[in-house]
Design an enzyme around this catalytic site. Structure first.
Site, mmCIF file in Angstrom:
data_model
loop_
_atom_site.group_PDB
_atom_site.id
_atom_site.type_symbol
_atom_site.label_atom_id
_atom_site.label_comp_id
_atom_site.label_asym_id
_atom_site.label_seq_id
_atom_site.Cartn_x
_atom_site.Cartn_y
_atom_site.Cartn_z
ATOM 1 N N LYS A 52 0.948 -1.312 -0.290
ATOM 2 C CA LYS A 52 0.483 0.259 -0.415
ATOM 3 C C LYS A 52 0.616 1.431 0.203
ATOM 4 O O LYS A 52 0.514 2.031 -0.558
ATOM 5 C CB LYS A 52 -0.515 0.234 0.977
ATOM 6 C CG LYS A 52 -2.281 -0.770 1.391
ATOM 7 C CD LYS A 52 -2.396 -1.451 2.234
ATOM 8 C CE LYS A 52 -3.406 -2.743 2.100
ATOM 9 N NZ LYS A 52 -4.041 -3.011 3.058
ATOM 10 N N GLN A 96 -4.949 -2.407 9.580
ATOM 11 C CA GLN A 96 -4.524 -3.555 8.723
ATOM 12 C C GLN A 96 -4.696 -4.773 9.863
ATOM 13 O O GLN A 96 -5.142 -4.512 11.210
ATOM 14 C CB GLN A 96 -2.845 -3.702 8.765
ATOM 15 C CG GLN A 96 -2.705 -4.296 8.278
ATOM 16 C CD GLN A 96 -3.696 -4.039 6.081
ATOM 17 O OE1 GLN A 96 -3.651 -3.361 5.338
ATOM 18 N NE2 GLN A 96 -4.161 -6.426 5.879
ATOM 19 N N ASP A 119 -11.155 1.774 3.701
ATOM 20 C CA ASP A 119 -11.394 0.230 4.289
ATOM 21 C C ASP A 119 -13.087 -0.139 3.795
ATOM 22 O O ASP A 119 -13.042 -1.131 3.377
ATOM 23 C CB ASP A 119 -10.756 -0.325 4.898
ATOM 24 C CG ASP A 119 -9.265 -0.942 4.379
ATOM 25 O OD1 ASP A 119 -8.984 -1.422 4.531
ATOM 26 O OD2 ASP A 119 -8.591 -0.809 6.381
HETATM 27 N N1 GUN Z 1 -6.275 -7.250 5.640
HETATM 28 C C1 GUN Z 1 -6.804 -7.825 4.659
HETATM 29 N N2 GUN Z 1 -7.233 -7.622 4.382
HETATM 30 C C2 GUN Z 1 -7.594 -6.112 4.095
HETATM 31 C C3 GUN Z 1 -7.892 -5.239 4.655
HETATM 32 O O1 GUN Z 1 -8.358 -4.516 3.045
HETATM 33 N N3 GUN Z 1 -8.132 -3.625 4.583
HETATM 34 C C4 GUN Z 1 -7.289 -3.825 6.200
HETATM 35 N N4 GUN Z 1 -7.029 -3.146 7.053
HETATM 36 N N5 GUN Z 1 -7.108 -5.343 6.419
HETATM 37 C C5 GUN Z 1 -7.440 -6.102 6.007
#
Ligand code: GUN
Length: 288
Positions: A52, A96, A119
């Site tokens: 990211k 996350q 998200d």
């Molecule tokens: N863990 C797995 N996929 C995601 C996601 O799209 N966002 C976040 N914050 N954590 C994740």
């Protein structure tokens, strides 16, 4: 059979985002700023957050990672969320997942300001999605929709079978594909662990979204000729021959299924890059 190339599609969409950011900064505005909170030492989470950050750099966003120890308490994490909610220099942030077991994930998600919830996990944003309102759609479902749109896949009136009912993929993507839109306008069936005969469902499907988390679950005899198959799976399978010691395997038995498909996503290089791209999309939207 043609490839739904997520890597190429994400690159094209990221180039558009980058040019919008360049226009913004040329006018003297600051670039969008994404913050990620990473709690603990989960290897996959570290990889995703690093991906990211790299994507932010590619499109010209500012990015910050707040790394907190595994021992962080829920209260300490909630304080950080409150701080980011109030920070005018942060347009959007993500926590996350998964979080350490002693932290209630939903309680933390509920504390994120919906306007910064890039998200799309906050109940307000999930509710808005359900109502078909403009909102932050979570990254994987949005990435799938952007990919289908980019390749001009006509979903209208098609039968779509979604494998998996998770809150972050299966249920939102099923909802989006059922909406009066294109991509959308599908008749959607959601299959899960209690579905008696999944094959009977997938064999009727024009479009299959495999998000069940079982490597190579979807076999050739479960797919009708000409189907569109989107593979959301990303399981790490031990592999001595790989430098990392593992390889990423999707939910689709690709070698056997691909020849029957009209379109299929590869793993890696399909939904994965689109997920990151969708998060960039949401962060730009949060700044605008
Ligand atoms: N863990 C797995 N996929 C995601 C996601 O799209 N966002 C976040 N914050 N954590 C994740």
């Amino acid at each position: 059979m043609e490839i739904l190339d997520g890597k190429a599609c994400a690159a094209a969409l990221e180039a558009k985002i980058a040019s919008q950011v360049a226009e913004m900064t040329a006018k003297g505005e600051r670039a969008p700023h994404l913050t990620a909170i990473l709690v603990g030492d989960n290897g996959a989470s570290k990889t995703y957050v690093a991906a990211k950050e790299k994507a932010c750099a590619r499109v010209g966003f500012r990015s910050t990672v707040l790394r907190l120890p595994e021992s962080t308490t829920q209260d300490e994490l909630l304080q950080q969320v409150a701080r980011l909610n109030a920070d005018p220099e942060v347009d959007g942030f993500i926590i996350q997942l998964p979080l350490p077991k002693h932290i209630n994930e939903q309680a933390v998600i509920n504390a994120v300001s919906p306007g910064k919830d890039v998200d799309g996990f906050h109940p307000v944003n999930v509710g808005r999605l359900m109502l078909g309102e403009d909102t932050f759609v979570s990254a994987t479902p949005l990435g799938i929709m952007l990919l289908l749109d980019h390749y001009g896949i006509d979903t209208r009136g098609k039968h779509c079978v979604v494998l998996g009912r998770s809150n972050i993929v299966g249920r939102p993507v099923a909802n989006l594909l059922s909406q009066k839109s294109n991509p959308g306008d599908c008749t959607v069936t959601i299959c899960h662990s209690r579905t008696p005969d999944i094959s009977a469902m997938t064999r009727q499907a024009d479009i299959i979204i495999a998000a069940i988390g079982i490597p190579e679950f979807l076999k050739a005899d479960m797919v009708k000729n000409g189907a569109v198959v989107v593979d959301v799976g990303i399981t790490r399978v031990p592999d001595e021959n790989s430098p990392k010691g593992y390889r990423i395997v999707g939910d689709v038995d690709y070698a056997a299924v691909a020849p029957k498909c009209s379109w299929i996503t590869p793993v890696p290089g399909g939904v994965g890059p689109m997920t990151i791209c969708a998060l960039m999309n949401n962060t730009l939207k949060a700044k605008l």
